[in-house]
Design a protein around this motif. Structure first.
Motif, PDB file in Angstrom:
ATOM      1  N   GLU A 115      45.506  42.834  42.475  1.00  0.00           N
ATOM      2  CA  GLU A 115      45.493  42.960  40.486  1.00  0.00           C
ATOM      3  C   GLU A 115      44.601  41.580  39.679  1.00  0.00           C
ATOM      4  N   ALA A 116      43.682  41.664  39.065  1.00  0.00           N
ATOM      5  CA  ALA A 116      43.287  41.222  38.298  1.00  0.00           C
ATOM      6  C   ALA A 116      43.745  40.368  37.403  1.00  0.00           C
ATOM      7  N   PRO A 117      43.154  39.040  37.699  1.00  0.00           N
ATOM      8  CA  PRO A 117      44.355  38.139  36.267  1.00  0.00           C
ATOM      9  C   PRO A 117      43.757  38.762  34.893  1.00  0.00           C
ATOM     10  N   ILE A 118      45.040  39.143  34.200  1.00  0.00           N
ATOM     11  CA  ILE A 118      45.084  38.823  33.058  1.00  0.00           C
ATOM     12  C   ILE A 118      44.747  40.650  32.547  1.00  0.00           C
ATOM     13  N   THR A 119      43.851  41.477  33.207  1.00  0.00           N
ATOM     14  CA  THR A 119      43.978  42.961  32.803  1.00  0.00           C
ATOM     15  C   THR A 119      44.693  43.494  33.408  1.00  0.00           C
ATOM     16  N   GLY A 120      45.208  43.044  35.007  1.00  0.00           N
ATOM     17  CA  GLY A 120      46.056  43.501  35.617  1.00  0.00           C
ATOM     18  C   GLY A 120      44.720  44.699  36.236  1.00  0.00           C
ATOM     19  N   ARG A 121      44.055  44.757  36.073  1.00  0.00           N
ATOM     20  CA  ARG A 121      43.186  46.288  36.658  1.00  0.00           C
ATOM     21  C   ARG A 121      43.334  46.230  37.902  1.00  0.00           C
ATOM     22  N   ARG A 122      43.286  46.224  39.268  1.00  0.00           N
ATOM     23  CA  ARG A 122      43.634  46.890  40.751  1.00  0.00           C
ATOM     24  C   ARG A 122      42.273  46.858  40.932  1.00  0.00           C
ATOM     25  N   ARG A 123      42.151  45.937  42.401  1.00  0.00           N
ATOM     26  CA  ARG A 123      40.892  45.983  42.679  1.00  0.00           C
ATOM     27  C   ARG A 123      40.466  46.015  44.083  1.00  0.00           C
ATOM     28  N   PHE A 124      40.019  45.872  44.678  1.00  0.00           N
ATOM     29  CA  PHE A 124      38.983  45.485  46.628  1.00  0.00           C
ATOM     30  C   PHE A 124      38.797  44.170  46.196  1.00  0.00           C
ATOM     31  N   ILE A 125      39.375  43.133  47.655  1.00  0.00           N
ATOM     32  CA  ILE A 125      39.522  42.103  47.404  1.00  0.00           C
ATOM     33  C   ILE A 125      38.853  41.888  49.072  1.00  0.00           C
ATOM     34  N   TRP A 126      37.770  41.367  50.123  1.00  0.00           N
ATOM     35  CA  TRP A 126      38.043  40.920  51.300  1.00  0.00           C
ATOM     36  C   TRP A 126      37.059  39.826  51.463  1.00  0.00           C
ATOM     37  N   VAL A 127      36.082  39.277  49.812  1.00  0.00           N
ATOM     38  CA  VAL A 127      35.878  38.469  50.730  1.00  0.00           C
ATOM     39  C   VAL A 127      36.558  36.707  50.363  1.00  0.00           C
ATOM     40  N   SER A 128      36.994  35.827  50.858  1.00  0.00           N
ATOM     41  CA  SER A 128      37.755  34.971  50.657  1.00  0.00           C
ATOM     42  C   SER A 128      37.535  34.420  49.572  1.00  0.00           C
ATOM     43  N   ASN A 129      37.881  33.248  48.345  1.00  0.00           N
ATOM     44  CA  ASN A 129      38.069  33.076  47.210  1.00  0.00           C
ATOM     45  C   ASN A 129      36.901  31.511  48.012  1.00  0.00           C
ATOM     46  N   GLU A 130      38.164  31.291  49.368  1.00  0.00           N
ATOM     47  CA  GLU A 130      37.254  29.703  49.450  1.00  0.00           C
ATOM     48  C   GLU A 130      35.303  30.042  50.067  1.00  0.00           C
ATOM     49  N   ASP A 131      35.534  31.530  50.681  1.00  0.00           N
ATOM     50  CA  ASP A 131      33.669  31.621  50.609  1.00  0.00           C
ATOM     51  C   ASP A 131      32.767  31.417  49.732  1.00  0.00           C
ATOM     52  N   LEU A 132      33.481  32.049  48.064  1.00  0.00           N
ATOM     53  CA  LEU A 132      32.659  32.273  47.197  1.00  0.00           C
ATOM     54  C   LEU A 132      32.424  30.984  46.866  1.00  0.00           C
ATOM     55  N   GLU A 133      33.648  29.929  47.169  1.00  0.00           N
ATOM     56  CA  GLU A 133      33.355  29.311  45.872  1.00  0.00           C
ATOM     57  C   GLU A 133      32.370  28.325  46.913  1.00  0.00           C
ATOM     58  N   THR A 134      31.773  27.799  48.658  1.00  0.00           N
ATOM     59  CA  THR A 134      30.963  27.193  49.271  1.00  0.00           C
ATOM     60  C   THR A 134      30.402  27.751  48.567  1.00  0.00           C
ATOM     61  N   MET A 135      29.597  28.969  48.619  1.00  0.00           N
ATOM     62  CA  MET A 135      28.131  29.800  47.889  1.00  0.00           C
ATOM     63  C   MET A 135      27.981  29.229  46.717  1.00  0.00           C
ATOM     64  N   SER A 136      28.675  29.184  45.777  1.00  0.00           N
ATOM     65  CA  SER A 136      28.451  29.374  44.385  1.00  0.00           C
ATOM     66  C   SER A 136      28.631  27.213  44.174  1.00  0.00           C
ATOM     67  N   ILE A 137      29.317  27.076  45.253  1.00  0.00           N
ATOM     68  CA  ILE A 137      28.730  24.860  45.051  1.00  0.00           C
ATOM     69  C   ILE A 137      27.251  24.830  45.288  1.00  0.00           C
ATOM     70  N   GLY A 138      26.613  25.943  46.463  1.00  0.00           N
ATOM     71  CA  GLY A 138      25.407  25.547  47.318  1.00  0.00           C
ATOM     72  C   GLY A 138      24.863  25.536  46.140  1.00  0.00           C
ATOM     73  N   GLU A 239      34.831  39.833  43.117  1.00  0.00           N
ATOM     74  CA  GLU A 239      35.124  41.007  44.008  1.00  0.00           C
ATOM     75  C   GLU A 239      33.444  41.694  43.305  1.00  0.00           C
ATOM     76  N   LYS A 240      32.513  41.311  43.278  1.00  0.00           N
ATOM     77  CA  LYS A 240      31.472  41.994  43.428  1.00  0.00           C
ATOM     78  C   LYS A 240      30.789  41.616  44.350  1.00  0.00           C
ATOM     79  N   LEU A 241      30.815  40.892  45.214  1.00  0.00           N
ATOM     80  CA  LEU A 241      30.606  40.670  47.189  1.00  0.00           C
ATOM     81  C   LEU A 241      31.040  41.489  47.627  1.00  0.00           C
ATOM     82  N   SER A 242      32.562  40.833  47.155  1.00  0.00           N
ATOM     83  CA  SER A 242      33.342  42.496  47.861  1.00  0.00           C
ATOM     84  C   SER A 242      33.063  43.759  48.423  1.00  0.00           C
ATOM     85  N   VAL A 243      32.825  44.215  46.483  1.00  0.00           N
ATOM     86  CA  VAL A 243      32.766  45.946  47.324  1.00  0.00           C
ATOM     87  C   VAL A 243      30.866  45.345  47.285  1.00  0.00           C
ATOM     88  N   THR A 244      30.152  45.106  46.717  1.00  0.00           N
ATOM     89  CA  THR A 244      28.643  44.821  47.427  1.00  0.00           C
ATOM     90  C   THR A 244      28.840  44.784  48.604  1.00  0.00           C
TER      91      THR A 244
END
Ligand SMILES: [Zn+2]
Length: 386
Positions: A115-138, A239-244
């Motif tokens: 579930e997405a925070p706040i909206t409660g929308r159900r979505r597919f996630i397979w990229v870990s938040n740690e991976d995304l944060e590492t990419m984001s920091i770079g 979410e976007k990276l997971s789906v893409t």
């Protein structure tokens, strides 16, 4: 006030305001100061299953398909016939293997729905938040280093910085969701003519001074900041990276078939490119636009709770659509401005009820006082001249 900002943008010629290197500390919204993490200290990237959806994986599968075609082409006719016969005799087994693979895929999908925070929308996630944060920091460090070298990062003492910080602080104070409060928000204002703002998944808000030229009220600024902050709060990047990458990894099989079946390389390459473009147009871009719409809506709610006039939401997009067609960030991955405006107009009664329940008339008066105190007057005519 506006002249001061223009001075920043033309520092080399006018010299109105001195810019210094990006500070090693940034003001946090809880009033404390925190050292910026040193550049280039990112943690090693975890290699998750999403790596299958990367361009490198597509390239590798295309090369494999091409070599399989050449191998098949050089195979003697007798061997080809016996291999085809071998597979045909075991077609039931092949069917069961395919069915099992499909079942495993569906199970994997079901296990990665959240579930997405706040909206409660159900979505597919397979990229870990740690991976995304590492990419984001770079990515963030690369961007901020570039602007630092250009001497274009505004000091926290600058009036433009203070104005934006005030709005961000109000948004944070009024929206006490744990997903909002758990992010380590940091604000960076950059002297850049482009009308743009962005938020990184790790909470860095980057605002270009060019954006301020396009806005007519502080409420519109709150709408933009609310929108950008919503992306981080709702973890749209993850979410976007997971789906893409998931869609792209499913495409590996057809890509291999294309490179195996096409009679020559140039045709295989053409078909590969066409299929990639079709998937982008049919799946990736509509998905991206749906996330933008969600960020618009949640951003307007954030702003309304913070006592910014929600009517600025629809008017902002009609204003952008009418006066500016060159806003890089708001292009094809985003819905058309008229559509954004219409969607927010539909949501306006709910946002207004939030605004009214918070006794925002008093706060609006405070906004006006603040604008006056900082010397900033939101007048469309004055801003449009430059
Ligand atoms: Zn956006």
């Amino acid at each position: 006030m506006w002249r001061v900002w223009r001075g920043y943008c033309h520092i080399k010629t006018s010299g109105l305001v001195q810019l210094r290197q990006v500070p090693h500390h940034v003001a946090l919204f809880n009033g404390k100061r925190q050292l910026c993490r040193p550049f280039r200290t990112s943690a090693p990237l975890h290699i998750g299953p999403w790596i299958l959806g990367t361009p490198l994986a597509r390239f590798a599968i295309a090369v494999a398909g091409r070599y399989a075609r050449r191998w098949w082409k050089n195979l003697p006719d007798g061997e080809k016939a016996s291999m085809v016969k071998y597979v045909r005799e075991r077609k039931d087994t092949v069917f069961l293997v395919c069915l099992g693979g499909l079942g495993a895929l569906v199970t994997y999908l079901a296990m990665h729905i959240e579930e997405a925070p706040i909206t409660g929308r159900r979505r597919f996630i397979w990229v870990s938040n740690e991976d995304l944060e590492t990419m984001s920091i770079g990515e963030f460090e690369g961007a901020i280093q570039k602007y630092t070298e250009l001497n274009a990062v505004l000091e926290p003492s600058h009036q433009a910085y203070k104005l934006i910080k005030e709005v961000v602080e109000k948004l944070l104070a009024a929206n006490q969701y744990k997903e909002v409060q758990n992010i380590n928000w940091r604000l960076f204002v950059v002297c850049n003519e482009e009308a743009n703002a962005m938020t990184y998944p790790t909470g860095e808000i980057l605002v270009y001074t060019g954006l301020l030229k396009q806005l007519t009220t502080v409420d519109e600024l709150a709408m933009i900041l609310g929108h950008e902050m919503s992306h981080a709060v709702l973890r749209h990047g993850q979410e976007k990276l997971s789906v893409t990458t998931f869609i792209d990894s499913l495409l590996l099989f057809p890509i291999a078939i294309i490179w195996f079946m096409a009679p020559f390389d140039s045709l295989a390459y053409l078909m590969h490119m066409i299929s990639k473009r079709l998937v982008t147009m049919a799946l990736h871009l509509p998905y991206s636009r749906s996330l933008e719409t969600e960020a618009d809506m949640i951003g307007m709610m954030f702003a309304a709770r913070a006592c910014y006039n929600p009517a600025a939401g629809p008017s902002l997009w009609s204003h952008f659509g009418a006066n500016n067609n060159s806003i890089g960030h708001y292009k094809s991955t985003h819905p058309p401005s008229e559509e954004r405006s219409k969607k927010l107009q539909e949501l306006l009664p709910i946002a207004k009820s939030l605004w009214e329940s918070n006794e925002c008339e008093k706060t609006q008066a405070a906004h006006k006082k603040f604008n006056k105190a900082t010397g900033h007057h939101w007048k469309q005519k004055t801003l449009a001249v430059s």
